[in-house]
Write an enzyme that holds these catalytic residues in place. Structure first.
Site, short mmCIF file in Angstrom:
data_model
loop_
_atom_site.label_atom_id
_atom_site.label_comp_id
_atom_site.label_asym_id
_atom_site.label_seq_id
_atom_site.Cartn_x
_atom_site.Cartn_y
_atom_site.Cartn_z
N HIS A 52 -1.92 5.50 -4.67
CA HIS A 52 -2.67 4.44 -5.36
C HIS A 52 -4.05 5.00 -5.66
O HIS A 52 -5.01 4.73 -4.93
CB HIS A 52 -2.74 3.20 -4.48
CG HIS A 52 -3.29 1.99 -5.18
ND1 HIS A 52 -2.82 0.72 -4.94
CD2 HIS A 52 -4.26 1.86 -6.11
CE1 HIS A 52 -3.48 -0.14 -5.69
NE2 HIS A 52 -4.37 0.52 -6.40
N GLU A 93 0.78 3.59 -8.06
CA GLU A 93 0.31 2.22 -8.11
C GLU A 93 -1.11 2.19 -8.67
O GLU A 93 -1.88 3.14 -8.49
CB GLU A 93 0.25 1.60 -6.70
CG GLU A 93 1.55 1.51 -5.97
CD GLU A 93 1.36 0.90 -4.59
OE1 GLU A 93 2.37 0.45 -4.02
OE2 GLU A 93 0.21 0.87 -4.09
N HIS A 105 2.99 -4.16 1.51
CA HIS A 105 1.66 -4.54 1.98
C HIS A 105 1.76 -5.16 3.36
O HIS A 105 2.30 -6.25 3.55
CB HIS A 105 0.93 -5.50 1.04
CG HIS A 105 -0.57 -5.43 1.23
ND1 HIS A 105 -1.37 -4.57 0.54
CD2 HIS A 105 -1.38 -6.09 2.08
CE1 HIS A 105 -2.63 -4.71 0.91
NE2 HIS A 105 -2.67 -5.62 1.87
#
Length: 237
Positions: A43, A70, A190
């Protein structure tokens, strides 16, 4: 079996804290694959405080499993993804200064914006996924954008599970069922960890992939990286 994609942002954070190349991010990514993980996730953020854009360019040369990038689809992110051409891009609506992702997309409000971006990625043969809250309306909205998959934002489930409240799984089950009805593939991530992943997997139909980083790396400090990956794979069977 649900695939495990390991987010290696925290490895980059550790490396960056001292400069140099210890730990070696590329070697860790290869090791994670050799330990059984079926994907690597990064990410990159604009300030490059953990994963650097150059890391994202370098990783495809050393990994052999699926690569998932991401991020918030700002111009520099879109350019990076189109250059690297990963197996999957996951669109996340985080602010540039966000410590970590903290919400899913409003897929109704941002339908046109998401549709345009997804079309460009899919024209380049990149599978697309949208980060969404476990909200039936948001799942249905995602289906209207042309995305291949959604990724359910699991922080709410994880926080409730830690307090002993397993009823928090209900909206995720509903979202998963709607995703199947409208033809969307399903990912999740998450705050999933060794304590809550098995229950989530057992109750969520058609779960294709989970992306886990912070907890997995933290747990590895005590239990060892290879062992922890095997523990997650067992929970995802």
């Amino acid at each position: 079996m649900t695939k495990l994609s390991v987010n290696i942002n925290k490895i980059a954070t550790l490396r960056n804290s001292r400069g140099g190349n210890v730990p070696d991010l590329l070697k860790v990514a290869r090791d994670i694959e050799s330990f059984g993980a079926q994907g690597i996730t990064v990410h990159p953020r604009p300030d490059e405080r953990h994963i650097r854009y150059q890391d994202t360019r370098d990783l495809p040369g050393v990994i052999t499993t699926e690569f998932n990038i991401e991020g918030n689809p700002i111009d520099s992110f879109i350019k990076l993804v189109l250059e690297v051409k990963p197996a999957q891009v996951t669109l996340v609506p985080d602010a540039e200064d966000a410590i970590t992702s903290n919400a899913g997309w409003d897929t109704v409000k941002h339908k046109d914006y998401l549709t345009e971006i997804i079309k460009e990625f899919k024209q380049n043969n990149i599978r697309t996924s949208i980060f969404v809250d476990p909200d039936v309306t948001m799942v249905q909205g995602a289906a209207q954008t042309g995305t291949d998959r959604i990724e359910l934002y699991t922080e709410g489930y994880a926080a409730a599970f830690e307090k002993g409240d397993k009823t928090a799984i209900k909206p995720y089950i509903d979202a998963a069922n709607i995703a199947a009805e409208v033809g969307l593939g399903l990912n999740a991530g998450h705050d999933l960890n060794l304590e809550n992943t098995a229950f989530f997997k057992q109750n969520i139909p058609n779960l294709l992939e989970v992306s886990i980083g912070h907890a997995l790396i933290a747990e590895s400090l005590y239990l060892g990286l290879e062992n922890v990956i095997q523990m997650y794979l067992h929970r995802l069977k």
